[in-house]
Write a protein that holds these residues in place. Sequence first.
Motif, PDB file in Angstrom:
ATOM      1  N   ARG A  77      32.688   5.762 142.689  1.00  0.00           N
ATOM      2  CA  ARG A  77      32.599   5.542 141.259  1.00  0.00           C
ATOM      3  C   ARG A  77      31.023   5.373 141.030  1.00  0.00           C
ATOM      4  O   ARG A  77      30.651   5.542 139.737  1.00  0.00           O
ATOM      5  N   LEU A  78      30.080   5.080 141.742  1.00  0.00           N
ATOM      6  CA  LEU A  78      28.615   4.818 141.468  1.00  0.00           C
ATOM      7  C   LEU A  78      28.234   6.248 140.847  1.00  0.00           C
ATOM      8  O   LEU A  78      27.594   6.254 139.728  1.00  0.00           O
ATOM      9  N   GLU A  79      28.621   7.347 141.340  1.00  0.00           N
ATOM     10  CA  GLU A  79      28.017   8.536 140.950  1.00  0.00           C
ATOM     11  C   GLU A  79      28.671   8.965 139.624  1.00  0.00           C
ATOM     12  O   GLU A  79      28.047   9.418 138.542  1.00  0.00           O
ATOM     13  N   ARG A  80      29.964   8.727 139.540  1.00  0.00           N
ATOM     14  CA  ARG A  80      30.643   8.898 138.404  1.00  0.00           C
ATOM     15  C   ARG A  80      30.302   8.198 137.128  1.00  0.00           C
ATOM     16  O   ARG A  80      30.226   8.725 135.855  1.00  0.00           O
ATOM     17  N   GLU A  81      29.611   6.989 137.425  1.00  0.00           N
ATOM     18  CA  GLU A  81      29.394   6.045 136.395  1.00  0.00           C
ATOM     19  C   GLU A  81      27.965   6.028 136.246  1.00  0.00           C
ATOM     20  O   GLU A  81      27.356   5.233 135.362  1.00  0.00           O
ATOM     21  N   ASP A  82      27.215   6.901 137.058  1.00  0.00           N
ATOM     22  CA  ASP A  82      25.624   7.189 136.842  1.00  0.00           C
ATOM     23  C   ASP A  82      25.174   5.724 137.292  1.00  0.00           C
ATOM     24  O   ASP A  82      24.268   5.155 136.537  1.00  0.00           O
ATOM     25  N   LYS A  83      25.600   4.967 138.282  1.00  0.00           N
ATOM     26  CA  LYS A  83      25.060   3.790 138.693  1.00  0.00           C
ATOM     27  C   LYS A  83      24.445   3.776 140.107  1.00  0.00           C
ATOM     28  O   LYS A  83      24.820   4.830 140.775  1.00  0.00           O
ATOM     29  N   VAL A  84      23.437   3.016 140.226  1.00  0.00           N
ATOM     30  CA  VAL A  84      22.780   2.892 141.563  1.00  0.00           C
ATOM     31  C   VAL A  84      22.481   1.433 141.910  1.00  0.00           C
ATOM     32  O   VAL A  84      22.550   0.493 141.456  1.00  0.00           O
ATOM     33  N   ILE A  85      22.948   1.454 143.490  1.00  0.00           N
ATOM     34  CA  ILE A  85      22.786   0.132 144.040  1.00  0.00           C
ATOM     35  C   ILE A  85      21.642  -0.073 144.848  1.00  0.00           C
ATOM     36  O   ILE A  85      21.228   0.740 145.619  1.00  0.00           O
ATOM     37  N   ASP A  86      20.470  -0.767 144.247  1.00  0.00           N
ATOM     38  CA  ASP A  86      19.130  -0.879 145.128  1.00  0.00           C
ATOM     39  C   ASP A  86      19.251  -1.504 146.551  1.00  0.00           C
ATOM     40  O   ASP A  86      18.569  -1.330 147.436  1.00  0.00           O
ATOM     41  N   HIS A  87      20.354  -2.471 146.391  1.00  0.00           N
ATOM     42  CA  HIS A  87      20.487  -3.316 147.759  1.00  0.00           C
ATOM     43  C   HIS A  87      21.121  -2.395 148.572  1.00  0.00           C
ATOM     44  O   HIS A  87      21.627  -1.286 148.558  1.00  0.00           O
ATOM     45  N   ALA A  88      20.519  -2.914 150.158  1.00  0.00           N
ATOM     46  CA  ALA A  88      21.523  -2.080 151.200  1.00  0.00           C
ATOM     47  C   ALA A  88      22.813  -2.238 151.189  1.00  0.00           C
ATOM     48  O   ALA A  88      23.510  -3.208 150.846  1.00  0.00           O
ATOM     49  N   ILE A  89      23.432  -1.130 151.619  1.00  0.00           N
ATOM     50  CA  ILE A  89      25.235  -1.136 151.936  1.00  0.00           C
ATOM     51  C   ILE A  89      25.466  -0.892 153.401  1.00  0.00           C
ATOM     52  O   ILE A  89      24.503  -0.167 154.063  1.00  0.00           O
ATOM     53  N   VAL A  90      26.149  -1.836 154.079  1.00  0.00           N
ATOM     54  CA  VAL A  90      26.412  -1.497 155.382  1.00  0.00           C
ATOM     55  C   VAL A  90      28.026  -0.980 155.399  1.00  0.00           C
ATOM     56  O   VAL A  90      28.948  -1.706 154.970  1.00  0.00           O
ATOM     57  N   VAL A  91      28.017   0.051 156.045  1.00  0.00           N
ATOM     58  CA  VAL A  91      29.285   0.731 156.106  1.00  0.00           C
ATOM     59  C   VAL A  91      29.910   0.654 157.491  1.00  0.00           C
ATOM     60  O   VAL A  91      29.134   0.696 158.523  1.00  0.00           O
ATOM     61  N   LEU A  92      31.036   0.052 157.672  1.00  0.00           N
ATOM     62  CA  LEU A  92      31.642  -0.447 159.032  1.00  0.00           C
ATOM     63  C   LEU A  92      32.607   0.651 159.374  1.00  0.00           C
ATOM     64  O   LEU A  92      33.896   0.712 158.691  1.00  0.00           O
ATOM     65  N   HIS A  93      32.279   1.259 160.386  1.00  0.00           N
ATOM     66  CA  HIS A  93      33.291   2.199 161.321  1.00  0.00           C
ATOM     67  C   HIS A  93      33.975   3.226 160.401  1.00  0.00           C
ATOM     68  O   HIS A  93      35.265   3.362 160.442  1.00  0.00           O
TER      69      HIS A  93
END
Length: 246
Positions: A77-93
């Motif tokens: 959704r971030l790309e579709r809505e042209d949004k950026v999360i500056d905070h780090a994201i932790v992807v689990l497994h």
Amino acid sequence: MTELAYMVREDWGQHGTAMVPQSAVIREWIGAPPYIFAVTDLKKFNSDDRGADLEAAEYIAPEVATHKVFNISELSRLEREDKVIDHAIVVLHPYEQRELDTIREAAKADSVGRLFVLIWSPHDIVRTWLDGLGAINLHTGKSLPDPDPLMVAASGMMVGEEYNGLSSGHGKDAVVQLVRVFAAEGYSIDVDAWLRAYFAAGGSFRHAESIEKLVKDMKAGTRHRVTPRYRDNIVQIIRERVRSGQ
């Protein structure tokens, strides 16, 4: 450009002896809370079944109030809505192909500033993708050397054939011929090296499976019958293009 880092679960846990110090290493890289986790199944994460995702999250972010959790699929959704999360994201497994390509697209679009991935197995292809893009292995504190630039350029030619698929037809012809001519130039028929180069060139997880199979077949001695797509001196042509910055 999205900053990338990872740790393999067995390096994180080390038979139950290292979760606390290794989680501190991860926290140091991802920065201050809130700690944002992307998981494969949010319902399972929030259920009474205390699975591996929840265990990892509780070690990385011991205070539950600092948790923010969502499904990996939400990254699209971030790309579709042209949004950026500056905070780090932790992807689990992450494991499924769709999840992996969602992560890849988010990084490619710079939709997230920093991305850390806790990898289930050292042999998971997501690790190869991360290594191909120069991610830091937080267990060692180092990244692998960049893929060979000529292999990356050749892999970019493979990426250009993805619209037809790479398991048959022109796509297969391109992959097999390029790997063959590079082998004739002294390059090893190395599956991981070609996959790292392919990912560095922007390749997808969907088509990486075809490249992995073809290169494994060739390494085992299979002689695929293909129609030549390029001139015999294609390696020299690629070398001149890379040298001139084309």
